[in-house]
Design a protein around this motif. Structure first.
Motif, PDB file in Angstrom:
ATOM      1  N   GLY A  29       3.632 -11.759  -3.899  1.00 52.83           N
ATOM      2  CA  GLY A  29       4.340 -10.774  -4.710  1.00 52.83           C
ATOM      3  C   GLY A  29       5.422 -11.393  -5.595  1.00 52.83           C
ATOM      4  O   GLY A  29       6.085 -12.350  -5.204  1.00 52.83           O
ATOM      5  N   TYR A  30       5.563 -10.832  -6.789  1.00 52.49           N
ATOM      6  CA  TYR A  30       6.650 -11.256  -7.679  1.00 52.49           C
ATOM      7  C   TYR A  30       7.153 -10.025  -8.410  1.00 52.49           C
ATOM      8  O   TYR A  30       6.338  -9.299  -8.971  1.00 52.49           O
ATOM      9  N   PRO A  31       8.447  -9.710  -8.438  1.00 52.45           N
ATOM     10  CA  PRO A  31       9.514 -10.447  -7.727  1.00 52.45           C
ATOM     11  C   PRO A  31       9.311 -10.427  -6.208  1.00 52.45           C
ATOM     12  O   PRO A  31       8.487  -9.670  -5.698  1.00 52.45           O
ATOM     13  N   LYS A  32      10.090 -11.261  -5.517  1.00 54.65           N
ATOM     14  CA  LYS A  32       9.955 -11.398  -4.062  1.00 54.65           C
ATOM     15  C   LYS A  32      10.002 -10.041  -3.371  1.00 54.65           C
ATOM     16  O   LYS A  32      10.752  -9.165  -3.747  1.00 54.65           O
ATOM     17  N   SER A  33       9.190  -9.917  -2.320  1.00 55.01           N
ATOM     18  CA  SER A  33       9.119  -8.660  -1.574  1.00 55.01           C
ATOM     19  C   SER A  33      10.324  -8.476  -0.663  1.00 55.01           C
ATOM     20  O   SER A  33      10.932  -9.447  -0.218  1.00 55.01           O
ATOM     21  N   THR A  34      10.645  -7.214  -0.406  1.00 53.13           N
ATOM     22  CA  THR A  34      11.545  -6.886   0.704  1.00 53.13           C
ATOM     23  C   THR A  34      10.669  -6.222   1.761  1.00 53.13           C
ATOM     24  O   THR A  34       9.617  -5.660   1.445  1.00 53.13           O
ATOM     25  N   TYR A  35      11.111  -6.283   3.014  1.00 52.14           N
ATOM     26  CA  TYR A  35      10.275  -5.855   4.124  1.00 52.14           C
ATOM     27  C   TYR A  35      10.931  -4.725   4.902  1.00 52.14           C
ATOM     28  O   TYR A  35      12.135  -4.714   5.102  1.00 52.14           O
ATOM     29  N   SER A  36      10.096  -3.789   5.333  1.00 59.05           N
ATOM     30  CA  SER A  36      10.580  -2.731   6.217  1.00 59.05           C
ATOM     31  C   SER A  36       9.618  -2.624   7.391  1.00 59.05           C
ATOM     32  O   SER A  36       8.410  -2.810   7.236  1.00 59.05           O
TER      33      SER A  36
END
Length: 101
Positions: A29-36
């Motif tokens: 992924g771009y931009p970098k992923s955030t995680y939940s």
């Protein structure tokens, strides 16, 4: 670029009172992923202090690295865990995995 399906690592079984680390990561992924993180399809709050229901929770979550750490697991932490990687282009979810306490 939409995130790819993240790789999730969930321990199968953890003794009560022990530490458990769950990891979630994808690098397409771009931009970098955030995680939940989710337990039994319910979202886990990244900030346990702000949620009265979770005040006794013994975990910390890092949305940037995708790490969910239980400092001392208890029976209530048993469940099916999954993680979602999100960025501006979309999101992707890993398969649910069972963690037994």
């Amino acid at each position: 670029v939409k995130p790819m399906t993240p790789r999730c690592t969930v321990p199968k079984a953890v003794p009560v009172g022990k530490r458990a680390s769950l990891h979630c990561h994808e690098n397409e992924g771009y931009p970098k992923s955030t995680y939940s993180w989710y337990r039994n399809s319910e979202p886990l709050s990244p900030d346990t202090r702000s949620n009265a229901k979770l005040q006794n929770s013994s975990y910390t979550m890092n949305p940037t690295t995708g790490t969910l750490v239980f400092h001392a697991v208890h029976k209530g932490d048993t469940g099916r865990y999954s993680c979602i990687a999100t960025n501006d282009a979309g999101f992707a979810k890993c398969e649910e995995q069972e963690m037994e306490v």
